[in-house]
Design a protein around this motif. Structure first.
Motif, PDB file in Angstrom:
ATOM      1  N   GLU A  86      40.710  42.387  42.216  1.00  0.00           N
ATOM      2  CA  GLU A  86      40.185  41.902  43.489  1.00  0.00           C
ATOM      3  C   GLU A  86      39.754  43.062  44.393  1.00  0.00           C
ATOM      4  N   GLN A  87      40.550  44.126  44.410  1.00  0.00           N
ATOM      5  CA  GLN A  87      40.163  45.295  45.209  1.00  0.00           C
ATOM      6  C   GLN A  87      38.832  45.861  44.713  1.00  0.00           C
ATOM      7  N   TYR A  88      38.668  45.879  43.390  1.00  0.00           N
ATOM      8  CA  TYR A  88      37.408  46.358  42.809  1.00  0.00           C
ATOM      9  C   TYR A  88      36.268  45.429  43.208  1.00  0.00           C
ATOM     10  N   ALA A  89      36.537  44.133  43.260  1.00  0.00           N
ATOM     11  CA  ALA A  89      35.524  43.153  43.661  1.00  0.00           C
ATOM     12  C   ALA A  89      35.116  43.362  45.116  1.00  0.00           C
ATOM     13  N   ILE A  90      36.087  43.655  45.978  1.00  0.00           N
ATOM     14  CA  ILE A  90      35.798  43.907  47.393  1.00  0.00           C
ATOM     15  C   ILE A  90      34.898  45.128  47.542  1.00  0.00           C
ATOM     16  N   GLN A  91      35.184  46.166  46.723  1.00  0.00           N
ATOM     17  CA  GLN A  91      34.411  47.411  46.813  1.00  0.00           C
ATOM     18  C   GLN A  91      33.018  47.287  46.221  1.00  0.00           C
ATOM     19  N   THR A  92      32.866  46.507  45.154  1.00  0.00           N
ATOM     20  CA  THR A  92      31.597  46.494  44.402  1.00  0.00           C
ATOM     21  C   THR A  92      30.853  45.166  44.451  1.00  0.00           C
ATOM     22  N   GLY A  93      31.560  44.092  44.794  1.00  0.00           N
ATOM     23  CA  GLY A  93      30.936  42.778  44.771  1.00  0.00           C
ATOM     24  C   GLY A  93      30.990  42.114  43.408  1.00  0.00           C
ATOM     25  N   GLN A  94      31.490  42.825  42.388  1.00  0.00           N
ATOM     26  CA  GLN A  94      31.589  42.238  41.047  1.00  0.00           C
ATOM     27  C   GLN A  94      32.740  41.258  40.990  1.00  0.00           C
ATOM     28  N   PRO A  96      35.926  39.253  40.079  1.00  0.00           N
ATOM     29  CA  PRO A  96      37.124  39.725  39.357  1.00  0.00           C
ATOM     30  C   PRO A  96      37.193  39.214  37.921  1.00  0.00           C
ATOM     31  N   ALA A  97      36.620  38.028  37.672  1.00  0.00           N
ATOM     32  CA  ALA A  97      36.660  37.485  36.311  1.00  0.00           C
ATOM     33  C   ALA A  97      35.898  38.382  35.343  1.00  0.00           C
ATOM     34  N   LYS A  98      34.791  38.953  35.805  1.00  0.00           N
ATOM     35  CA  LYS A  98      33.992  39.829  34.941  1.00  0.00           C
ATOM     36  C   LYS A  98      34.743  41.132  34.663  1.00  0.00           C
ATOM     37  N   THR A  99      35.313  41.714  35.713  1.00  0.00           N
ATOM     38  CA  THR A  99      36.095  42.948  35.548  1.00  0.00           C
ATOM     39  C   THR A  99      37.259  42.708  34.603  1.00  0.00           C
ATOM     40  N   THR A 100      37.946  41.585  34.800  1.00  0.00           N
ATOM     41  CA  THR A 100      39.107  41.258  33.977  1.00  0.00           C
ATOM     42  C   THR A 100      38.713  41.083  32.523  1.00  0.00           C
TER      43      THR A 100
END
Length: 921
Positions: A86-94, A96-100
């Motif tokens: 989620e922190q990565y999503a906040i920073q990049t907009g990606q 969280p499901a994709k990052t995960t």
């Protein structure tokens, strides 16, 4: 033929995947064995060599149990909801499901390379809707439950409603929020729907209530105590403050005694059980009520385990959150008190408990009245008192409590001695023994008797009652985050209603940003058209907070039993067959988080008759941490000169961490060092015989110290079997130990030697005694090692056996086949390959484990030390079966004995069969 581990390991990993070798079958007539690892959160960094330690140990046990005829369940999945994505999503907009998904793909690649025997058909991910549908369903069961203290179990909320309809609160014995309303059956009937809902909420096991929580503004969410370290969030290191919020919580406190008692039946490490005992924190004592001077309408209630010291009270301390503070504080003290409360709210409870030496507090200007003496007692506010423990108020007895003593000394408050012993003006006497003094009706009693007498008087005068208290708090459940399970609740007329099973899953909606709204609502409030559509045609708001990270992990062991079931979270047949986990392996850092919550949920599901057992795991092992071996080079201070470690004492130097992957046996690869960092390109070097030798230190494996070792690199260079064996060889599973690649070549050479043992044609002739002895020695030791989880000693036993058989030039099938089965749990790839070369078409995985035969360890001969007058002169090998007279005859006929006696007759011959022969002459 050369041992090509790369080809062999790829071949067998492909074979296991295609053949589904480790897919668990049920029903089965075999006995079951359920071995489970704490599933990982798939972080972006992937695995380092420390992570697979527990997985390798559990895999050895799983493979061993298959050989022993068990039906083994050995699954793996991912705890895939979490803050980092989620922190990565906040920073990049990606999303969280994709990052995960990317991270899981990386984890799976790494896990496959190590050759684990997981049943991947049962893989689960807590962030998948088909999984969290049932997490939501379990939440609803808990929401619709209350804890009946008479039956000592959770029951459906309908039985509580029936009690209210018949009796009101009369005869009710239930776990509830403090100060719950009392009413009659008629009163219940007259309550509005909202009033009934509010009353039931005070009894529900999952409830919405006001609570002081650990609020992290930077993360925009509430954190559990175990997610905070030194007043900062464990993730990101952000400040955490105490805040009163309306929050979903779980009434884990209702199970405090059961959680404590049932530890006794678990085969868990004593240190872990002690951690849970301390966290639960049971204490016996009494409540006491103190009237407020000049305001008889108000009382302060305290809980104490030492009522025998009641005459030693010199002040009362309230927690900064106590709701009486604003009601009793004198106007002239109000600003100072409020300033203090604001200051302390930025400290977490853990921080307040830890800051023993930092003493702070403020006087309210108000006084309580001593219930026996009538004396006035000043009322203070101090952050060493916690609102969640006891009543949030402490009767301070500085003469006999160390923390009260420090507070009294700091603020120059009276210190009264009420138990004889040393001078309490200098140091508190907190021993629970001695004679009571200065205490009216308690004088001359021993402490234990005084406690009983004090409680009797307190209850007799209706000042309080005997009580059991727990340190354990209810678990905050809601999180103001996006990446988590939506809580399946909607609000109609400000009343929370649970969704029906048919309406599940409540799917996590899309949002434009993963941040709270401008007015502070959680990210789910951003979702467009995300409303509950009621049968009446109206739409209502869903709950906007999500579940915590521990929700999905509190029942995942059950889902593995029946992972593809669309109709229920686990069918009863599967749950009855697999029952508790037989072996659970994971880190001790989960002692007071996950391992308490999973026990709590298991007990609720048992009480509600969904499962037949009330503990998740029979045996639990905490694997130790594999630490990094950091490499550092010496840079001469004030220069760009690098010197070899051997010359460092000639200069004033600073140690600089470098990448461990460019170091081999403490020798730095100079070219790679220059490529690694620009400042080393043009540095001046003072080398030792052309070599730059570094220094090393054991530290936590971390990117910060450049000491992270990737298991992929080890597997590529040495092979997965070498990696598996070496991880076990490093030391006992439970202990922390440093990773040092320098020692891995010995294990690699062992596997090459094992390979060579099978290079010659295999003979079907019978094995000789020496070969059988060597094999059965190993069978005995390896079986014992695995059964007691002593995996490190197995590796050295393998080496001894292979060395002995190599020296014997053994090529017997009857020896070499059992040897492969023996080694296969540890080194599955090489043993599968050699098993196939011996002519077998099926996998070695289910072949029966060799049985130890003690007869092969019994020696036919014994090497007797022959002593003269107690001094050993030489040795004779004689048949072990000989009796005393036969031994004497054999010895006395030997040339060496005749020569040594030189014609003299022995005075006495002492013979102990299979021990010694001593000739006295």
């Amino acid at each position: 033929m050369e041992y090509n581990f790369n080809e062999i390991e790829k071949k067998w990993q492909h074979y296991w995947a295609n053949k589904k070798t480790f897919a668990t079958k049920e029903p089965s007539s075999k006995p079951k064995y359920y071995v489970l690892d704490m599933f990982p959160y798939p972080s972006g960094a992937g695995l380092h060599v420390g992570h697979p330690l527990g997985y390798i140990a559990s895999d050895i046990v799983a493979r061993y149990k298959r050989h022993k005829g068990f039906n083994v369940l050995h699954p793996m999945g991912y705890d895939s909801f979490g803050l980092p994505a989620e922190q990565y999503a906040i920073q990049t907009g990606q999303h969280p499901a994709k990052t995960t998904e990317q991270n899981i793909k990386r984890y799976r690649e790494q896990l496959d390379k190590i050759g684990f025997s997981f049943d991947w058909d049962r893989e689960l991910r807590t962030s998948n809707t088909e999984y969290y549908k049932w997490t939501q369903w379990i939440f609803i069961q808990i929401f619709n439950s209350w804890f009946n203290q008479t039956t000592n179990k959770a029951e459906h909320i309908n039985s509580l409603i029936q009690h209210f309809e018949k009796n009101g609160t009369q005869y009710l014995n239930a776990a509830s929020t403090l100060n719950t309303q009392q009413f009659t059956a008629n009163g219940w009937q007259n309550f509005s729907e909202k009033e009934k809902s509010d009353i039931l909420m005070k009894y529900r096991l999952a409830y919405l209530g006001e609570a002081y929580v650990n609020w992290c503004p930077a993360l925009g969410t509430v954190l559990a105590n175990d997610e905070i370290k030194d007043g900062l969030s464990e993730r990101g290191g952000h400040p955490v403050e105490r805040k009163l919020m309306k929050q979903w919580s779980m009434r884990i406190t209702s199970y405090a005694q059961q959680l404590l008692d049932d530890l006794e039946k678990l085969d868990w490490t004593e240190s872990l059980k002690e951690s849970q005992r301390f966290w639960i924190g049971r204490s016996e004592g009494t409540s006491i009520k103190f009237n407020i001077a000049h305001n008889n309408a108000l009382q302060i209630e305290v809980f104490t385990t030492r009522p025998d010291t009641i005459f030693g009270i010199s002040f009362i301390t309230l927690a900064p959150e106590h709701d009486l503070i604003e009601k009793i504080t004198n106007p002239e003290n109000l600003k100072q008190v409020n300033d203090y409360i604001i200051k302390t709210k930025n400290k977490s409870e853990l921080e307040r408990q830890a800051e023993i030496e930092k003493i702070s507090g403020v006087f309210t200007g108000a006084y309580a009245v001593h219930p026996f003496s009538g004396n006035k007692i000043p009322i203070w506010v101090g952050d060493y008192v916690l609102s969640g423990y006891g009543t949030g108020a402490v009767m301070a007895v500085p003469g006999h409590d160390e923390r009260d003593h420090r507070f009294a000394k700091h603020f120059n408050l009276p210190i009264i001695q009420v138990v004889n012993g040393h001078n309490v003006q200098e140091k508190a006497n907190d021993a629970k023994e001695g004679k009571i003094i200065n205490s009216d009706f308690l004088n001359d009693l021993q402490v234990k008797d005084a406690i009983k007498k004090a409680i009797f008087e307190i209850e007799k005068r209706k000042l309080g009652e005997k009580k059991i208290n727990f340190r354990l708090r209810d678990a905050v459940f809601g999180r103001q985050r996006y990446w988590g399970e939506p809580i399946p609740i909607y609000y109609k007329n400000d009343i929370p209603y649970a969704l029906s099973e048919q309406e599940l899953p409540l799917v996590l909606p899309e949002v434009d940003k993963y941040l709270p709204t401008e007015d502070g609502e959680p990210p789910l409030a951003r979702a467009l058209n995300w409303k509950y559509k009621h049968a009446n045609g109206e739409t209502y708001n869903f709950e906007h907070s999500t579940m915590p990270g521990w929700a999905g992990s509190s029942w995942y062991f059950l889902r593995y039993m029946d992972v593809n079931n669309c109709d229920c979270f686990v069918n009863k047949e599967s749950a009855n067959y697999w029952q508790e986990v037989d072996l659970y392996i994971g880190g001790s850092e989960h002692a007071t988080g996950h391992l308490l919550y999973v026990r709590f949920w298991t007990k609720i599901l048992h009480d509600l008759n969904f499962i037949q057992f009330n503990e998740p795991a029979k045996k639990l092992i905490n694997q130790g941490m594999i630490q990094g071996t950091s490499c550092m080079i010496h840079r001469v201070n004030g220069t760009n000169k690098i010197v070899s470690h051997t010359f460092a004492n000639k200069y004033q130097t600073t140690l600089v961490h470098i990448d461990v992957n460019i170091v081999d046996n403490n020798i730095v690869n100079l070219e790679k060092l220059k490529e690694w960092r620009d400042d080393f390109k043009n540095a001046e070097y003072e080398l030792d015989n052309g070599k730059l030798i570094c220094t090393t230190a054991v530290e936590k494996m971390s990117k910060r110290w450049y000491n992270v070792v990737n298991p992929d690199d080890i597997c590529a260079k040495y092979g997965a079997d070498t990696f598996r064996l070496y991880e076990m060889f490093l030391g006992p599973l439970e202990q922390s130990k440093p990773w040092n690649t320098n020692g891995i070549t010995g294990v690699s050479n062992f596997l090459k030697k094992l390979w060579r043992l099978y290079a010659n044609p295999i003979s079907d002739e019978a094995a000789n005694k020496s070969e059988l002895k060597s094999l059965h020695k190993a069978i005995k030791k390896i079986t014992e090692d695995i059964e007691r989880f002593s995996f490190n000693t197995s590796v050295s036993n393998f080496m001894i056996c292979v060395n002995e058989l190599s020296d014997l030039k053994c090529n017997k099938r009857s020896i070499l086949e059992p040897l492969l089965i023996l080694i296969s749990p540890y080194a599955p790839h090489i043993t599968e390959e050699l098993w196939q070369k011996l002519g077998h078409n099926d996998s070695i995985a289910y072949t029966t484990f060799p049985t130890f035969n003690e007869e092969y360890l019994i020696d036919d001969n014994f090497n007797y030390p022959i002593s003269f007058n107690g001094k050993t002169r030489f040795q004779f090998e004689l048949p072990a079966a000989l009796g005393i007279s036969e031994i004497e005859k054999e010895v006395m006929q030997r040339d060496e004995v005749i020569k040594y006696l030189n014609g003299a007759q022995p005075k006495k011959i002492i013979i102990v069969p299979k021990k010694i022969v001593n000739i006295v002459h």
